[in-house]
Design a protein around this motif. Structure first.
Motif, short mmCIF file in Angstrom:
data_model
loop_
_atom_site.label_atom_id
_atom_site.label_comp_id
_atom_site.label_asym_id
_atom_site.label_seq_id
_atom_site.Cartn_x
_atom_site.Cartn_y
_atom_site.Cartn_z
N VAL A 3 -20.70 -52.19 84.70
CA VAL A 3 -21.49 -52.91 83.70
C VAL A 3 -22.64 -53.59 84.43
N ARG A 4 -23.86 -53.41 83.92
CA ARG A 4 -25.04 -54.04 84.52
C ARG A 4 -25.67 -54.96 83.51
N SER A 5 -26.02 -56.14 83.95
CA SER A 5 -26.69 -57.11 83.11
C SER A 5 -28.20 -57.02 83.36
N ALA A 40 -31.87 -49.97 83.48
CA ALA A 40 -30.71 -49.65 84.31
C ALA A 40 -30.91 -48.37 85.10
N ALA A 41 -31.70 -47.45 84.57
CA ALA A 41 -31.92 -46.17 85.25
C ALA A 41 -32.79 -46.31 86.49
N GLY A 42 -33.57 -47.38 86.58
CA GLY A 42 -34.35 -47.66 87.79
C GLY A 42 -35.72 -47.03 87.81
N ALA A 64 -31.06 -42.77 79.51
CA ALA A 64 -32.24 -42.60 80.36
C ALA A 64 -31.78 -42.12 81.73
N GLU A 65 -32.71 -41.50 82.47
CA GLU A 65 -32.39 -41.10 83.84
C GLU A 65 -33.48 -41.61 84.77
N GLY A 66 -33.08 -41.90 85.98
CA GLY A 66 -34.00 -42.40 87.00
C GLY A 66 -33.28 -42.40 88.34
N ASP A 67 -33.82 -43.13 89.31
CA ASP A 67 -33.19 -43.14 90.63
C ASP A 67 -32.08 -44.19 90.77
N GLY A 68 -31.87 -44.98 89.74
CA GLY A 68 -30.78 -45.96 89.76
C GLY A 68 -31.06 -47.20 90.57
#
Length: 69
Positions: A3-5, A40-42, A64-68
């Motif tokens: 879980v990310r805030s 959150a995806a960065g 979503a997608e990204g580098d995190g």
């Protein structure tokens, strides 16, 4: 999954594909689900799926997608 805030100030800075006037007035972004997914995806994140809501509107999600990072 962890879980990310995500702070509200960060969510308010993110442009979203969908817009809700109620959510915009309350949280400063058009879609909390989309903004949270992107945040959150960065870096380099991109929305893969716009927000989707359950029939009872008790759950709303976006992907979503990204580098995190």
């Amino acid at each position: 999954m962890p879980v990310r805030s995500i702070p509200a100030g960060i969510l308010a800075e993110i442009k979203t594909a969908t817009q809700s006037g109620f959510i915009k007035a309350r949280f400063g972004t058009g879609s909390v689900a989309e903004a949270a997914a992107i945040a959150a995806a960065g870096r380099g994140a991109r929305l893969i799926s716009a927000r989707a809501a359950s029939q009872d509107r008790m759950a709303i999600a976006a992907i979503a997608e990204g580098d995190g990072e």
